[in-house]
Motif scaffolding. Structure first.
Motif, PDB file in Angstrom:
ATOM      1  N   ALA A  56      -5.703   0.982  -3.579  1.00  0.00           N
ATOM      2  CA  ALA A  56      -6.452  -0.271  -3.443  1.00  0.00           C
ATOM      3  C   ALA A  56      -6.859  -0.819  -4.813  1.00  0.00           C
ATOM      4  O   ALA A  56      -6.813  -2.029  -5.050  1.00  0.00           O
ATOM      5  N   THR A  57      -7.246   0.082  -5.712  1.00  0.00           N
ATOM      6  CA  THR A  57      -7.627  -0.334  -7.068  1.00  0.00           C
ATOM      7  C   THR A  57      -6.419  -0.882  -7.815  1.00  0.00           C
ATOM      8  O   THR A  57      -6.511  -1.925  -8.476  1.00  0.00           O
ATOM      9  N   ASN A  73       0.820  -1.211   0.000  1.00  0.00           N
ATOM     10  CA  ASN A  73       0.000   0.000   0.000  1.00  0.00           C
ATOM     11  C   ASN A  73       0.853   1.259   0.000  1.00  0.00           C
ATOM     12  O   ASN A  73       0.552   2.234  -0.703  1.00  0.00           O
ATOM     13  N   TYR A  84      -0.086   6.548  -6.768  1.00  0.00           N
ATOM     14  CA  TYR A  84      -1.463   6.916  -7.120  1.00  0.00           C
ATOM     15  C   TYR A  84      -2.335   6.836  -5.875  1.00  0.00           C
ATOM     16  O   TYR A  84      -2.186   5.911  -5.064  1.00  0.00           O
ATOM     17  N   TYR A  85      -3.226   7.809  -5.737  1.00  0.00           N
ATOM     18  CA  TYR A  85      -4.022   7.896  -4.509  1.00  0.00           C
ATOM     19  C   TYR A  85      -4.924   6.678  -4.295  1.00  0.00           C
ATOM     20  O   TYR A  85      -5.119   6.221  -3.172  1.00  0.00           O
ATOM     21  N   ASP A  86      -5.473   6.113  -5.385  1.00  0.00           N
ATOM     22  CA  ASP A  86      -6.369   4.963  -5.256  1.00  0.00           C
ATOM     23  C   ASP A  86      -5.542   3.675  -5.296  1.00  0.00           C
ATOM     24  O   ASP A  86      -5.633   2.872  -6.223  1.00  0.00           O
ATOM     25  N   GLU A 136       0.597   3.861  -2.945  1.00  0.00           N
ATOM     26  CA  GLU A 136       0.026   5.164  -2.600  1.00  0.00           C
ATOM     27  C   GLU A 136       0.959   6.302  -3.003  1.00  0.00           C
ATOM     28  O   GLU A 136       0.511   7.418  -3.293  1.00  0.00           O
TER      29      GLU A 136
END
Length: 248
Positions: free
Chosen positions: A224-225, A213, A220-222, A217
């Motif tokens: 989890a995707t 993570n 890219y902010y998302d 992170e």
């Protein structure tokens, strides 16, 4: 190591020579032997070129069987064909193999003939492919290799070097540090983006979910995707508890 990056000679030997690093590396476990160094094997000492040969023989004595059982998408052998190859590897006579399988000796000889014919077909195909598609002057038609554990292999993986370059330039705002502007909904772009993000991870290393993570992170902010698609597309694997992640 990805099989598509290896020559037939390297695959047969079980190790490769890296001219840039001046060392030999085992295809199976990745162990390296640097040229100029002396290595102890048992009670004797050897230079790198001989040490890697002995490593392959002693540590991976069943190397050919491992090739037969390789779960790569490039291994198209049927279960029956795999069984035959294992028996051929064992150096049994045609008569002994026939007895083992409960068939006639002529059946075994016919199977050998068919394998030989397929090998001839493969040689012709490889010669044509290399002549047409590996012409370095035609860069826009060179297809990027598909990673070995890709899932649902289809047209989304048919990406030329020129296409990859364009996708990277338009999808990332920075390459160092790696910063993704937007995660595309288009399948082909997803594959290229994920392949680039994968370069931030080390082969052979296990990561906790927290570590994964943190790396994602920062890109890219998302995160989890991105993490989900890395698993879904076969770029990464994880244990059942989702506590350990690693490159496939």
């Amino acid at each position: 190591m990805k099989i598509e990056n290896l020559s037939i000679k390297d695959i047969k030997k079980g190790y490769v020579f890296n001219a840039d690093l001046n060392c030999y590396s085992c295809i199976i476990c990745g162990k390296t032997y640097e040229v100029g160094e002396i290595y102890r094997v048992g009670d004797r000492f050897f230079e790198a070129s001989r040490a890697i040969e002995l490593h392959t023989e002693l540590k991976h004595g069943n190397y050919l069987e491992q090739l037969v059982n390789n779960d790569s998408k490039y291994n198209t052998l049927t279960d029956n064909q795999k069984q035959l190859f294992k028996l051929f590897i064992s150096d049994l006579s045609d008569k002994e193999i026939a007895k083992e399988l409960g068939v006639s000796t002529s059946t075994i000889r016919h199977q050998k003939f068919m394998f030989r014919e397929k090998a001839k077909q493969a040689k012709l195909y490889l010669a044509l492919y290399e002549s047409v598609f590996e012409d370095k002057s035609n860069r826009d038609s060179i297809i990027i290799p598909i990673h070995e554990h890709a899932k649902m292999v289809d047209e989304r993986y048919v990406v030329t070097e020129e296409e990859r370059k364009h996708i990277l330039e338009t999808s990332f705002e920075s390459m160092n540090p790696l910063k993704l502007k937007a995660f595309s909904s288009k399948e082909k772009k997803k594959v290229v983006i994920l392949s680039k993000i994968l370069e931030q991870f080390e082969q052979g290393k296990q990561y906790s979910e927290k570590e994964v993570n943190q790396i994602l992170e920062s890109i890219y902010y998302d995160f989890a995707t991105i993490r989900r698609y890395l698993i879904e597309y076969g770029f990464m694997s994880r244990n059942k508890e989702c506590t350990k992640y690693w490159l496939t």
